[in-house]
Design an enzyme around this catalytic site. Structure first.
Site, PDB file in Angstrom:
ATOM      1  N   GLN A   1     -38.854  30.995  36.809  1.00 21.74           N
ATOM      2  CA  GLN A   1     -39.819  31.971  36.308  1.00 21.74           C
ATOM      3  C   GLN A   1     -41.200  31.336  36.103  1.00 21.74           C
ATOM      4  O   GLN A   1     -41.937  31.686  35.192  1.00 21.74           O
ATOM      5  CB  GLN A   1     -39.326  32.591  35.002  1.00 21.74           C
ATOM      6  CG  GLN A   1     -38.257  33.655  35.177  1.00 21.74           C
ATOM      7  CD  GLN A   1     -38.771  34.905  35.874  1.00 21.74           C
ATOM      8  OE1 GLN A   1     -39.961  35.229  35.792  1.00 21.74           O
ATOM      9  NE2 GLN A   1     -37.896  35.612  36.565  1.00 21.74           N
ATOM     10  N   SER A   2     -41.563  30.427  36.991  1.00 22.90           N
ATOM     11  CA  SER A   2     -42.835  29.719  36.863  1.00 22.90           C
ATOM     12  C   SER A   2     -44.032  30.649  36.982  1.00 22.90           C
ATOM     13  O   SER A   2     -44.214  31.343  37.991  1.00 22.90           O
ATOM     14  CB  SER A   2     -42.925  28.642  37.957  1.00 22.90           C
ATOM     15  OG  SER A   2     -44.227  28.141  38.066  1.00 22.90           O
TER      16      SER A   2
END
Length: 426
Positions: free
Chosen positions: A145-146
């Site tokens: 989930q960068s």
């Protein structure tokens, strides 16, 4: 109408009128968060934002550093205008602060839509370098989930580049479709190429070797890849938050009545704190930056930040310009129930939504330190940098479901007469 000592009059040029309207919209937005017009800092009195000019957004422009940073090298030659700057600063009415303490917030979460957050400031410099080197695609690495990977994917498409993402996930999920939640939804909508690796593989091989492996494959295919490090955190990306300090400095100068004693921010890869700390020390702000690390440990980030500021030949010691405290808790992107409740409580109390991975942990650590050491913070004016990350909340939806606001079916009476009006949907 006078705002922060600036007068909007009929003598302003048309472009300045446009800037004034933008100024008023920011004041209005702050007002919705319970902030008065006099508590909004730094909308320029003259029209200078490239993004507000027709054709200015996404344009390439020569870069001229602040006067106090001209001795740093290497110096970028150009940037791309990717963010909406300056981002506003307003007073943040956090509960239970020490006596006389004020917390203000710089809204880098409002730096754009798909690119919102701190990453866009770094990408303005990194993408300009990629284009200058003739790249036709970019590679970067991050967690599943960068925020950085999402922002890179969007920026790449803005500039007609392909984007390749190496995303770290759990061993149990590495062979499965990663889904369309949060940042992944945006990345996949804009057509980013996604390669998954397990946390164990990532730990064994490392982000640099993984990016080099993908780069080699792309070169063999005749592509021209440009590698952006985790978080965009290298010496070139550091210029993004050196420039942010100039922006804060100008906002303070235009407001006259606000000075900050401390700057506080979350730390996840090191580039943001390096730029803030270096810029703060060199500029008129000259205040120490306080960072709350959400992964690794403080010594790692002192060393990493030292490498970045050494890469700019600053001659400074990271320990002298930034104070780093551990706020990772259970680990990167992992939250306790107390931390998630804190994020919910702050949103309910102030209207500011923090993300659980970065800003949530940083503010949680800050208020915990204020409660335990009130004398340390008494009477201080603190500027917190909100680094964005709202999309990361969607990955925590299941954990947040029991904390979120309640709902119920509207009670209707059979005898309520119908009235026509706006909003007729059938």
């Amino acid at each position: 109408m006078a705002l922060l000592g600036m007068t909007v009059s009929s003598t302003l040029p048309h472009l300045c009128r446009f800037a004034a309207v933008r100024h008023l919209s920011l004041v209005a937005a702050a007002g919705m968060a319970g902030v008065t017009a006099t508590e909004v800092v730094g909308v320029p009195s003259t029209f200078s934002s490239a993004t507000a000019q027709i054709g200015g957004f996404l344009s390439k422009k020569p870069y001229a550093p602040p006067a106090w940073a001209t001795h740093l090298s290497p110096m970028p030659s150009h940037t791309f205008s990717l963010g909406h700057f300056p981002t506003p600063i307003h007073k943040w009415n956090l509960p239970n602060l020490p006596e006389g303490t004020e917390v203000w917030i710089k809204r880098d979460d409002l730096s754009g839509m798909q690119l919102s957050g701190n990453k866009v400031r770094k990408l303005e410099f990194l993408m300009a370098d990629a284009v200058a080197q003739g790249a036709d695609c970019v590679i970067t690495v991050g967690g599943i989930q960068s925020n950085h990977c999402r922002a890179t994917a969007v920026a790449a498409k803005y500039l007609n580049l392909d984007c390749y993402l190496i995303l770290r996930t759990s061993k149990l999920l590495v062979d499965k479709d990663p889904g369309l939640v949060g940042n992944l939804l945006v990345e996949r909508l804009v057509g980013a190429h996604i390669d998954l690796v397990s946390k164990e593989e990532y730990g064994k091989i490392g982000s640099v070797a993984l990016a080099d492996l993908l780069k080699k494959r792309l070169l063999e295919e005749g592509r021209k890849p440009y590698v952006i490090p985790v978080g965009g955190s290298n010496s070139l990306g550091t210029w993004g938050y050196i420039e942010a300090i100039r922006e804060i400095e100008q906002q303070i100068q235009q407001s006259a009545n606000v000075q900050f004693d401390n700057i506080v921010v979350a730390c996840g890869s090191g580039g943001t704190i390096s730029g803030l700390a270096l810029g703060s020390r060199l500029s008129s702000l000259n205040t120490k930056v306080h960072a709350f690390s959400v992964c690794d440990d403080p010594e790692y980030f002192y060393d990493y930040a030292q490498g970045l500021i050494d890469g700019l030949n600053s001659g400074l010691d990271s320990h002298d310009i930034v104070s780093i405290e551990n706020a990772k808790g259970l680990g990167y992107a992992m939250n306790t129930a107390e931390e998630l409740k804190f994020v919910k409580d702050i949103a309910a109390a102030t209207g500011i939504v923090l993300d659980p991975v970065y800003s949530g942990k940083a503010v949680y650590g800050l208020l915990k330190d204020m409660a335990g050491n009130p004398a340390k913070w008494k009477g201080r004016k603190v500027l917190f940098i909100h680094t964005g990350g709202l999309l990361g909340l969607y990955d925590k939806a299941d954990q947040l479901s029991s904390l979120a606001g309640s709902w119920h079916r509207m009670d209707l009476e059979d005898s309520v007469p119908r009235k026509d009006g706006t909003g007729k949907m059938f």
